[in-house]
Every structure is written in C-alpha cells, then in structure tokens.
Scaffold this active site. Structure first.
Site, PDB file in Angstrom:
ATOM      1  N   ASP A   8      37.525  40.649  34.517  1.00 51.88           N
ATOM      2  CA  ASP A   8      38.187  40.293  35.762  1.00 51.88           C
ATOM      3  C   ASP A   8      37.226  39.382  36.544  1.00 51.88           C
ATOM      4  O   ASP A   8      36.055  39.244  36.206  1.00 51.88           O
ATOM      5  CB  ASP A   8      38.556  41.555  36.572  1.00 51.88           C
ATOM      6  CG  ASP A   8      39.669  41.268  37.570  1.00 51.88           C
ATOM      7  OD1 ASP A   8      40.340  42.213  38.002  1.00 51.88           O
ATOM      8  OD2 ASP A   8      39.873  40.069  37.892  1.00 51.88           O
TER       9      ASP A   8
HETATM   10  C1  GLC Z   1      41.798  39.180  40.575  1.00 53.66           C
HETATM   11  C2  GLC Z   1      42.513  40.417  40.087  1.00 53.66           C
HETATM   12  C3  GLC Z   1      43.126  40.279  38.724  1.00 53.66           C
HETATM   13  C4  GLC Z   1      43.562  38.843  38.532  1.00 53.66           C
HETATM   14  C5  GLC Z   1      42.319  37.980  38.486  1.00 53.66           C
HETATM   15  C6  GLC Z   1      42.632  36.497  38.322  1.00 53.66           C
HETATM   16  O1  GLC Z   1      40.630  39.529  41.241  1.00 53.66           O
HETATM   17  O2  GLC Z   1      41.775  41.632  40.095  1.00 53.66           O
HETATM   18  O3  GLC Z   1      44.206  41.209  38.642  1.00 53.66           O
HETATM   19  O4  GLC Z   1      44.296  38.708  37.327  1.00 53.66           O
HETATM   20  O5  GLC Z   1      41.502  38.161  39.641  1.00 53.66           O
HETATM   21  O6  GLC Z   1      43.324  36.044  39.444  1.00 53.66           O
END
Ligand code: GLC
Length: 720
Positions: free
Chosen positions: A267
């Site tokens: 993430d």
């Molecule tokens: C965010 C979220 C995740 C998302 C990623 C890309 O922080 O936690 O769910 O897919 O970043 O946007």
C-alpha cells in the site's frame, strides 16, 4: 508470451531495469500529460533519477483515454525493451457512474448485482485507460469508528467471501487478454486492516493467528480462489510485524500455503513506513524485509530502487528474488495483452459513449434501491403520491451522496433527493428547507425549517455525515449524528407531525436522538450517482425496500466492538434476569446492539413457520435438509432474505453464538407462502482449532432460521 519468452525478456534486462519494474509512481513523475490523476496518500521526497522513472513498471491514479495513450506512447518511445506500463487506480464502487458504497452494496445481499456493478466499473475504467483496480477491499470490520468500514461489505466472513468472489468476477471476467473491457482485480488490504485498535486508521492490529484465520482471512482467500490477479498489503502490523514486511503472513500464508503466484503490491509508502513502525532502521532494512516477504511492487517510495542494488551487491538479497518479482509483473502485463496492445481498451471515442451512460446509471439506480435499509416504520412510509411533504435537512438537496473513494465520479452529476421527490409527488406538495448545515445551525435556519414544516402533513428529514467523515483517514470517536442535526430534530418534533428520517452516512451510527424521535428511519448510506432517485422511489413506495444490514448498529460507541457472531462467555447475561450483577453486562446499556446483523424491514410483513430438519443426527458423509415456510402477511409484494445460522454448542475452542451459513431470497405476493430450503453438510461445521487445524467435531449443533441474526426459529442436530 509464454513463461519461457517472459523469462527470456527478464534475462535481457539490466538490474536497474528489473528493479525499476518494481516501482509504482503517480503520473506526476511521467511525461505526456498535464493530467496528474488522483493522489491518495502523502507525497514523499523520492530522490530517484530520470532513468528510474523512464523504466518504472506502473502508474497509479491516472485515467482518461487520451492521457493514458499519451503517457504510454511517451514512455515506450524511451523504453529499451518496449515493456509497457501498467495503469492502476482505485475503482472501488464505480469509475464515473458511482454505485452505492460497498457497505451499502453488502446490504443488498445480491451477488449478481454486485458483480454487474464491478463489470460496469471495469468497462468505464478500461476505455479510460485503466488496467488494474485496487479492489475489492474485503477487510472484515466490527468497529464503526473506523472510517473505512464504508469500503467493505461488513462483519461476516461468509458474506464477505461471497461478495469478494462476485466483485472479482465482475472486474476480471473470464479472460483478461480476450476481453480488454475488464480489469485485473487487486484484493486488499492483506491482512486484517479492518481491526485497528480504537477504530483508528492505520493503528495496531493485535489478534491470534487462529482468529485471523477464522474471521479475517477467508474473504481474501475467496477472492484469490476466484482468480484475483493481485494482492495489496496493508499498513498495519499483524502480530507485531508490518504486513508489508511480514514474511510469515505474506510469503508464508499467501504465497507458500495458499500458492498465490500473482503480483503483490505494497500500500502507499507502506514499505518505507516500516521505519516509523519501528520494524526497520532505514530504507535499506525496509527494502530487505519487503522483498523477502514477497512484495513485488513498491508504491510511491524509493526503497527498492535505491537499496536493492546494494542488498544484492552485499549478497543479503539473492537476485533471484528480484527476477521472480519481475516475472510476475511481466506475466500480469502479458495476461492483460499489453505486449500485443499497450493501449489495450483506451479509446477516447468509446470513452465518450460508454462512460456514465444511461444503461450504467440505471444499474446504479437499481442497486441503490436494493441497498437502502428500512430500519423503522410505524406506517408513515411509503408516502402517498398526493402527500403534502416538508423535506428538511442538509441532505435534502445535497449532492454529497457518492461517498469516499468515488473515483472520477462528479458530485454535481449526483441525482438529488429533493428533485427526485418533487418529480414523484405529482399530486402532492413538496417544500424544501436545509434546516441546518452538517454540523452547524442558526436561529434563521430553525425558523425557516419550522415555517416550511408547519404547512406540511409529514416531515421527511434528510440527515447524515458528509462524505469526508468516513473513508480513509476518516475515523471518529463520536459516531452520533452531529449535534446541530439532532437539535433540528428536537425543534421539528415540537410540531407533533409524522416524521420520517433518511440517513446518508458511511458507517453504522449511534442513532440515538433520531431513532426514537422518528416514526420511520431509512438508511440510505452513500447511494451513488442515482442515489436521490433511488431513495425517492422507496419513500413513495415505487420500490419496496429489501436490504438487510451487514454490520451491527451499536447502542452507543461505548459498546464497540459489537457484532452478531460473538462468544457466549462463562457468565452470559440472562435477558429475563437483568438485575443479576455478576454476569457479562453493562450497568448503563443493553448488551445487544440497537439493530442486529441481517436486520431490515419491508413495506409488507413476513411470518415464519414450520421450521423442519430432515434428521437429528448426521454422519460426516451425510447431509441434512432444513426447510422453513415464509408467508407474506402484508398487502404488497416483497422480497424476504431468509437467513440460516448455525451454532456449534461446544468446540475445542469456544464457538460463536451463531454464524451465517446460507441465505435464500423469496419474492412473495400478498398472502403467498413460500419455502426456503437449506442443505447442511459437515463442511459447514468446520472451524480452526487451537492447533490451527480446520476440521469439525462431533457434537450438538443448533440451527437458526429467520429474518435476521436475532429473530429466528430454532432446531438442532448432532454430528456423530
Ligand atoms: C491508499 C489506500 C489503498 C489505495 C492506495 C492507492 O492509501 O490505503 O486502499 O488503493 O492508497 O490509492
């Protein structure tokens, strides 16, 4: 390309080129377009070279057919080996046609419509240049303080698993290469991100491995069993180690035990965040732990690109680990057909035809009308077509009804409740007043609201949370409606008129201050692009509500976590003897939630009778049939979701008071009696023992069938 050809491509790549494939950046770093897409996390100082950018493997957050075409073409013009970029984005409940938030979709208990919504989201995204969606999010939740409960389908592992499969089917279809209008799915957040202490986003997750496997892992596994192509690791620690660097979890369970050989992505910045967690001294240690844990792509931090060369040079990391990660990424690009057609479905012409088309909006409308839960109704709903109505509240004409994670959905496109209700009260009268802000109220607003309400026969309140009060980073310690709105309710109650409340929100709320005061309460959630029309259809009775809660509504935040599949404890409270002191209870609140899992009302009524079971003993290789009669005892057709729960009365570890094991929807005309039938097999009775073995035990089981997890008929049997 086959594996050998892909392997051959890896062998042609320099180490820098290979490591750059493991980096995902937003479009800010790339040439070709001024459109920089969506930023969904903190932007860090990257300290990377131009060379790394031109070799990086994927982009997140960018969409728009022409923008993607321009970036892909600019990128390939500089790519030595012609390896195309992957484009990924958060298409969570729609791309531009926004569907209800997933917590609402969960309340539909409708897998076909959930799958259809994902298929539509995929098509709109694919023609706009996206290849992968960071969805489905299947984190099990039991704490409404957490802002991201809006993004999941609820508190039950069985139902979450069914939805996980449905969403993956909808996004991916059967063959990503043959059907470019589909997306690769990425199940998240692995693992147990939905259980942060205090309901505070990104906070510590502490639980036994047994509980993790019993409650939290099933839905991720279900998504992978459905063929989900990617997994995203979560921000949180699992048993003291951040998931993104947790070898036991991510390489051990996900890859070695479950055999997942797809792409794992961190993430946003969660590799570098191991330093803040205190699980790595620096970027180098963070990179080391993540690559060993089997994380292939680093999202938006440069630990891999800056540190892996040194780790390989020093011999701490075998280059083979890099090669296997690159191979998985190239394999995904091949599955998507990107080597043959790097632009895939990106097409400005089709984008104009397909995106936000009427057909898609109609599906969103249908899903919203099947996701809104009737929580209370003493008969004032549905409104008659000639009703004289005052619609009052901050959501009366609001377009903030898409919810968090609404991708490129435009609030201004959202169909508002007031406009829709006006269209439907043809013979009646509708007066609208805002009454108050989301969390502010003035004497003028109160005066105007009272004036508006005085001339009406019935008041419809439109209340709730603004969308930024839930979603990522949107945790709350107070889960009541804002005080200003509760004040508005008090003021309007003085008029002594019938009062219905529609609630727009991203989490189960403590409904005190409205639930007793209103004669009817309709949970609208954030219903999406067609939300106002769908809610108006329910209010005037064009649609008979059929949705059922998939997350308990607590009496108060003091009860949290409160969920239906809880354990009994050694001193359960006897509801007939609430004066007993030394039992598991509160002295200032009931134990039960205000509204239980599975709860929802209809404009008709249903009566359950004749619960039968085909036997009271069952061998492991046998099965039992459970049947129940359901009669529509009301005056209009309705859909009843008949729910089957089972309790293992005594296990090697304690077992939940009941667990959802099946459901069947019955469409019944007034006076009609239908029969719901369930099959019980030994497989349904298995659970994780203290040694983590997943088996069933002989013994007594109770069977509960009813309209929710509380109001049920009962039978029992023995597994012998
Ligand atoms: C965010 C979220 C995740 C998302 C990623 C890309 O922080 O936690 O769910 O897919 O970043 O946007």
């Amino acid at each position: 390309m086959d594996n050998q050809q892909l392997q051959g491509l890896v062998e042609q790549m320099t180490l820098e080129e290979k490591i750059a494939q493991l980096l995902q950046l937003t479009a800010h770093f790339h040439e070709g377009t001024d459109n920089k897409g969506q930023v969904t996390g903190p932007m860090e100082e990257m300290g990377i070279t131009e060379g790394v950018v031109t070799a990086s493997g994927s982009i997140l957050g960018l969409s728009g057919a022409q923008a993607v075409i321009d970036v892909q073409q600019a990128y390939l013009s500089k790519s030595r080996l012609g390896i195309p970029l992957l484009f990924m984005a958060d298409v969570i409940h729609g791309f531009k046609t926004i569907f209800p938030i997933p917590l609402a979709i969960g309340c539909s208990w409708d897998m076909e419509l959930a799958e259809k919504s994902a298929e539509i989201a995929a098509k709109e995204s694919a023609v706009s240049g996206i290849h992968v969606t960071f969805a489905p999010m299947v984190d099990l939740v039991r704490d409404p303080r957490w802002g991201r409960v809006m993004e999941t389908t609820g508190e039950d592992p069985y139902l979450n698993s069914l939805f996980a499969r449905a969403f993956v089917r909808g996004y991916q279809g059967d063959n990503l290469k043959e059907n470019p209008d589909r997306l690769a799915a990425c199940v998240k957040h692995f693992a147990a991100y939905g259980a942060p202490e205090g309901g505070r986003d990104y906070n510590t997750v502490n639980m036994s491995e047994r509980n993790l496997r019993e409650q939290y892992l099933p839905a991720y596994k279900a998504a992978l069993d459905e063929g989900c192509e990617m997994v995203m690791t979560s921000f949180n620690t699992v048993d003291g180690i951040p998931a993104t660097g947790n070898e036991k979890l991510t390489r051990g369970i996900l890859r070695d035990e479950w055999g997942f050989d797809g792409v794992v992505i961190s993430d946003w910045a969660s590799i570098r965040e191991m330093i803040a967690h205190g699980a790595a001294e620096d970027d180098c240690e963070a990179a080391y732990r993540a690559i060993r844990a089997g994380v292939d792509i680093e999202m938006m931090t440069p630990c891999y690109v800056n540190q892996l060369p040194k780790l390989i040079e020093s011999g701490r990391v075998d280059e083979a680990l890099i090669d296997e990660a690159v191979l998985r990424i190239l394999r995904l690009k091949d599955k998507l057909g990107l080597f043959e057609n790097p632009l895939r479905a990106a097409d400005p012409e089709r984008e104009r035809e397909v995106v936000f088309c009427e057909e898609h909006r109609n599906v969103s409308h249908e899903l919203a009308s099947k996701s809104s839960v009737l929580l209370k109704n003493n008969g004032i709903l549905p409104l008659g077509p000639d009703a004289n109505v005052a619609l009052i509240g901050p959501f009366a004409q609001s377009n903030d009804i898409l919810g968090w994670w609404s991708c490129v959905g435009a609030k201004e496109d959202a169909v508002q409740l007031g406009t829709s209700l006006q269209e439907r009260l043809s013979g009646g009268k509708l007066a609208i007043s805002e009454g108050c802000g989301i969390d502010s109220i003035s004497q003028e607003q109160i005066h105007a609201a009272l004036e508006t309400a005085r001339s009406a026969d019935v008041i419809v309140l439109a209340l709730g949370e603004e969308s930024a009060m839930s979603g990522e980073g949107g945790s709350r310690t107070n889960i009541r409606l804002p005080e200003a709105q509760l004040e508005l309710v008090k003021q309007l109650k003085t008029l002594g008129k019938p009062l219905a409340a529609v609630i727009f929100n991203g989490r189960p709320l403590d409904l005190h201050g409205i639930f007793e005061e209103a004669d009817a309460v309709l949970e609208a959630w954030f219903p999406g692009s067609e939300g106002g029309a769908a809610i108006a259809d329910i209010l005037v009775g064009r649609v008979n509500p059929s949705a059922r809660l998939t997350m308990s509504f607590p009496q108060s935040v003091g009860q949290v976590p409160v969920y239906y599949n809880h354990y009994n404890t050694g001193r359960p409270m006897n509801p007939q003897k609430t004066e007993e002191r030394y039992v598991s209870k509160y002295i200032d609140s009931p134990n039960d939630p205000l509204l239980p899992f599975g709860f929802g009302l209809s404009y008709t009524t249903f009566e359950y009778s004749d619960l039968t079971i085909s036997g009271h003993e069952m061998k492991a290789e046998e099965q039992l049939t459970v049947q129940v009669k359901v009669t529509n005892t009301g005056s209009r057709e309705g859909v009843e979701t008949v729910q089957l729960y089972i309790r293992d009365v005594a296990g090697e570890v304690v077992r939940p008071m009941r667990e959802l094991k099946g459901f069947e929807k019955l469409l019944l005309a007034p006076g009609e009696t239908g029969t719901a039938t369930f099959t019980i097999t030994e497989e349904l009775l298995r659970y994780h023992h203290s040694d983590l073995s997943f088996t069933s035990d002989p013994g007594t089981f109770q069977v509960f069938v009813g309209s929710n997890s509380r109001d049920t008929l009962e039978q029992s049997f023995k597994l012998v």
